[in-house]
Design a protein around this motif. Sequence first.
Motif, short mmCIF file in Angstrom:
data_model
loop_
_atom_site.label_atom_id
_atom_site.label_comp_id
_atom_site.label_asym_id
_atom_site.label_seq_id
_atom_site.Cartn_x
_atom_site.Cartn_y
_atom_site.Cartn_z
N PHE A 275 6.31 16.02 20.63
CA PHE A 275 7.13 16.09 21.64
C PHE A 275 7.73 14.62 21.77
CE2 PHE A 275 8.12 15.02 26.15
CZ PHE A 275 8.90 16.29 26.49
N VAL A 276 7.13 13.40 21.64
CA VAL A 276 7.51 12.10 21.96
C VAL A 276 8.30 11.86 20.57
CG1 VAL A 276 6.77 9.97 21.65
CG2 VAL A 276 5.34 11.19 23.20
N ASN A 277 8.17 12.45 19.33
CA ASN A 277 9.13 12.22 18.24
C ASN A 277 10.50 12.82 18.31
OD1 ASN A 277 10.11 11.94 15.80
ND2 ASN A 277 8.44 13.35 14.62
N ILE A 278 10.44 14.05 18.94
CA ILE A 278 11.59 14.78 19.33
C ILE A 278 12.45 14.08 20.40
CG2 ILE A 278 12.70 16.93 20.16
CD1 ILE A 278 11.65 17.02 17.23
N ALA A 279 11.87 13.70 21.51
CA ALA A 279 12.30 12.99 22.47
C ALA A 279 13.05 11.63 22.20
CB ALA A 279 11.40 12.79 23.64
N ALA A 280 12.45 10.71 21.39
CA ALA A 280 12.74 9.44 20.62
C ALA A 280 13.80 9.97 19.77
CB ALA A 280 11.47 8.75 20.26
#
Length: 379
Positions: A275-280
């Motif tokens: 999730f953090v990877n996609i958002a970033a």
Amino acid sequence: MDAKYGDSFLARRTSTERHCFMCTFKDWLLTRNQTFPIKDSNEFWTQFKTFIKTDGATYAGDLGWTKGSYGDQVVQYCAMYFEIFTDIRTLSLQQKSDLYDYLNSIIRIQNLQSPPEVSSGFITDGVFVDMVSAKALLSTAIFGVCTSLVVAIIVLIIATMNIVMSIYAIFSIILVLMVLTCFVYLSGYAFGLLESVAFTIVVGFSIDYSVHLGIAYMNQLKHSLGKPHRITLVKGTVAEIGSTILGGAITTATSVLPLFFCQITFFTKFGQFVFVNIAASFIVTFTILLSILLMKGPRGYTGDISHFIQHIRSLLIDEDEVAILEQEMTEKHRITGEDDDEFEDVEIKDDTNNSDEETIKGNKRVKFVDEPDVSGLVL
């Protein structure tokens, strides 16, 4: 004592936090009014076996026995324990590594000063075993990230055929890696197997948005007349691919939300990483990368690999072929970004020419157009 660690790290000589069978055996002999050490080997083994079977029974697991050449039992290994005055689990990976090396240096000195029969001692602990595994995972993650970045830049160069755009995209991927590193640090996660895998796959997730945006930008540049402004190119890029990237980011991020509620920590952490990877990746692509393209996006032949290859070929072929290439480049001047406003179109009708011809005189482009002779036709 090394000043680097001080007394707060290692056990003191007067500490009772030791578990040494030989020290207890010595005290056991002294309480029986016997001397230590025992010089006669037969007497020593007799007393020692009596000690292990009685008051020293708690040390039986610290000794490994094997049968000797004459059928008697011989000690194969022995273990001694001591407790240091700090919680090793709270130390960082580098501090654990430094402490482990320091303790091993002490053991190496003792081995050099000991008889050959007992000169192979070493130090171990469950925390140090985990430390070695963590160091291996860290080195594997670094190797995986570096390999992924190399493959990513090759893919970007092939997809965009522009070295400048590829560098911009790789820069955005590195920024995403930095964001994920900060997330792991702020979350207090120890670097383990999941973190090693996450850092390896983060490049694959991040390149998806960058490569699509880069291809769309180059596609806008290719189909633009003259030398368009970067704002026009960026607007066209967002209009062409923006909704697609947004939809992909939403679906991927939404798909991992159920993992947040799992009872197994592995799945919970993996969902957070994705999730953090996609958002970033989405935020960096549509803020940092687009801002760079607005300011320094490639135009014309900037970073164009195909143009560079043609230039190299022109240096290696004869003058006739160079003239043909130059003629082809002139015909495609609108794509190359040459200003087309300096020419004035003038149409001249000529009944004598049998074919269309176009030439340039001064600052005027003159086009000769055939007009068929219809005077002899009867309507």
